[in-house]
Scaffold this motif. Structure first.
Motif, PDB file in Angstrom:
ATOM      1  N   VAL A  62     103.305  16.556 112.243  1.00  5.50           N
ATOM      2  CA  VAL A  62     103.475  16.927 112.405  1.00  5.50           C
ATOM      3  C   VAL A  62     104.312  16.943 110.816  1.00  5.50           C
ATOM      4  CG1 VAL A  62     106.482  18.115 113.253  1.00  5.50           C
ATOM      5  CG2 VAL A  62     104.774  17.437 115.098  1.00  5.50           C
TER       6      VAL A  62
ATOM      7  N   ASN B  67     113.081  22.616 118.705  1.00  4.04           N
ATOM      8  CA  ASN B  67     112.649  21.865 117.828  1.00  4.04           C
ATOM      9  C   ASN B  67     112.091  19.943 118.361  1.00  4.04           C
ATOM     10  OD1 ASN B  67     111.878  22.867 115.382  1.00  4.04           O
ATOM     11  ND2 ASN B  67     113.856  22.848 114.871  1.00  4.04           N
TER      12      ASN B  67
ATOM     13  N   HIS C 273     112.108  29.011 112.510  1.00  5.72           N
ATOM     14  CA  HIS C 273     113.356  28.929 113.195  1.00  5.72           C
ATOM     15  C   HIS C 273     114.472  29.796 112.381  1.00  5.72           C
ATOM     16  CE1 HIS C 273     116.073  25.388 113.570  1.00  5.72           C
ATOM     17  NE2 HIS C 273     116.580  26.969 114.297  1.00  5.72           N
TER      18      HIS C 273
ATOM     19  N   LYS D  96     107.618  23.143 110.897  1.00  4.97           N
ATOM     20  CA  LYS D  96     108.473  23.785 111.930  1.00  4.97           C
ATOM     21  C   LYS D  96     109.746  23.694 110.997  1.00  4.97           C
ATOM     22  CE  LYS D  96     109.643  19.540 114.569  1.00  4.97           C
ATOM     23  NZ  LYS D  96     110.907  19.249 114.180  1.00  4.97           N
ATOM     24  N   GLY D  97     111.082  24.370 111.046  1.00  2.00           N
ATOM     25  CA  GLY D  97     112.048  24.294 110.526  1.00  2.00           C
ATOM     26  C   GLY D  97     111.907  25.810 109.519  1.00  2.00           C
TER      27      GLY D  97
ATOM     28  N   ASP E 115     109.084  17.933 119.050  1.00  2.88           N
ATOM     29  CA  ASP E 115     109.061  16.633 118.479  1.00  2.88           C
ATOM     30  C   ASP E 115     108.210  15.694 119.492  1.00  2.88           C
ATOM     31  OD1 ASP E 115     110.581  16.759 115.510  1.00  2.88           O
ATOM     32  OD2 ASP E 115     111.475  16.456 116.663  1.00  2.88           O
TER      33      ASP E 115
ATOM     34  N   ARG F 108     113.143  20.170 105.905  1.00  2.23           N
ATOM     35  CA  ARG F 108     114.719  20.201 106.691  1.00  2.23           C
ATOM     36  C   ARG F 108     115.511  19.741 105.403  1.00  2.23           C
ATOM     37  NH1 ARG F 108     112.181  15.314 109.473  1.00  2.23           N
ATOM     38  NH2 ARG F 108     112.532  15.684 111.683  1.00  2.23           N
TER      39      ARG F 108
ATOM     40  N   SER G 278     108.562  18.319 109.187  1.00  3.49           N
ATOM     41  CA  SER G 278     109.338  19.716 109.719  1.00  3.49           C
ATOM     42  C   SER G 278     109.865  19.766 108.445  1.00  3.49           C
ATOM     43  CB  SER G 278     110.690  18.072 109.962  1.00  3.49           C
ATOM     44  OG  SER G 278     110.196  17.933 112.096  1.00  3.49           O
TER      45      SER G 278
ATOM     46  N   THR H 274     116.903  24.556 116.878  1.00  2.00           N
ATOM     47  CA  THR H 274     117.152  23.174 117.270  1.00  2.00           C
ATOM     48  C   THR H 274     116.606  22.168 118.474  1.00  2.00           C
ATOM     49  OG1 THR H 274     118.923  23.398 115.418  1.00  2.00           O
ATOM     50  CG2 THR H 274     119.175  21.371 116.461  1.00  2.00           C
TER      51      THR H 274
END
Length: 253
Positions: free
Chosen positions: A31, A19, A9, A62-63, A23, A35, A33, A16
């Protein structure tokens, strides 16, 4: 064996919203994430502490992760990401910082014009940030673009575009067999300056500090346009997605 999928990302590239789609498409227990734990620290260490077996069960990470995260898996993995026009990304990033007093850069950037943001801020995200993240190179150096191109060639399954977000989603849906990736836009920057309203000095500064990002964008936009031609009834599929998005946005309020 199923591959581990990593969504890299890039800041202010529509991630966003994506994402929120991911989700819904992937089971929560599969998953991880990335953060912010605080303005200066991500929760990457929490992933590294997971037992090996638990890591291998993860199907999607993801992120805001730089290239190289796949090395934490023993099984096969592949990345995907979205690019954005450098000038639009920089304008959006600047306004986003100004709108968020908790952002790590707010105190410094709140005193800056957009021109100063680009030319004076000592932050990698304003200087060929997309190439920098994809290359995995912390410091800018000779061959950073070449490294980014090499990484995409060898480790990325897909490169989409924020400006053609819906078309990119349809291509991803076709590639991974997703259900319809409908969404409501998330984290949209408001009251941002338009590119047309910028003075020539600021436009030139953005171009000078993001020339590698522009080269990367141009190369993969040509490839993306070719990929679109391979999708049957793409325009109809995009229209269907947008119809669902309108209904979903009303439902979500």
């Amino acid at each position: 064996m199923n591959k581990h999928l990593l969504f890299l990302h890039l800041p202010k590239n529509g991630g966003t919203t994506l994402n929120s789609i991911l989700d819904r498409l992937y089971k929560k227990q599969k998953v991880f994430s990335i953060r912010e734990k605080n303005p200066h620290e991500l929760n990457t260490a929490d992933f590294l502490k997971l037992p090996k077996l638990e890591k291998e069960r993860i199907r999607l990470v993801k992120g805001h992760l730089k290239f190289g995260f796949h090395e934490h898996f023993t099984g096969p993995s592949e990345y995907f990401t979205f690019l954005r026009k450098p000038e639009e990304r920089i304008i959006s990033f600047y306004q986003y910082v100004l709108d968020n007093p908790s952002h790590r850069l707010f105190e410094e950037v709140s005193k800056m014009s957009l021109y100063e943001f680009v030319t004076q801020l000592k932050d990698a995200d304003t200087n060929n940030g997309q190439v920098r993240w994809i290359s995995g190179m912390v410091e800018e150096g000779e061959g950073m673009l070449e490294k980014a191109l090499e990484n995409i060639q060898n480790h990325f399954s897909f490169v989409g575009f924020t400006e053609e977000f819906d078309e990119s989603l349809i291509l991803l849906q076709e590639k991974y067999g997703w259900s319809l990736p409908y969404y409501k836009v998330q984290n949209r920057t408001r009251k941002r300056q338009s590119l047309e309203a910028l003075d020539d000095k600021t436009k030139m500064a953005i171009a000078d500090h993001n020339h590698l990002d522009q080269q990367l964008y141009t190369i993969f936009k040509e490839r993306f346009d070719q990929q679109k031609k391979m999708i049957r009834n793409l325009n109809l599929k995009v229209l269907r997605l947008r119809s669902y998005n309108k209904l979903y946005s009303i439902y979500k309020g």
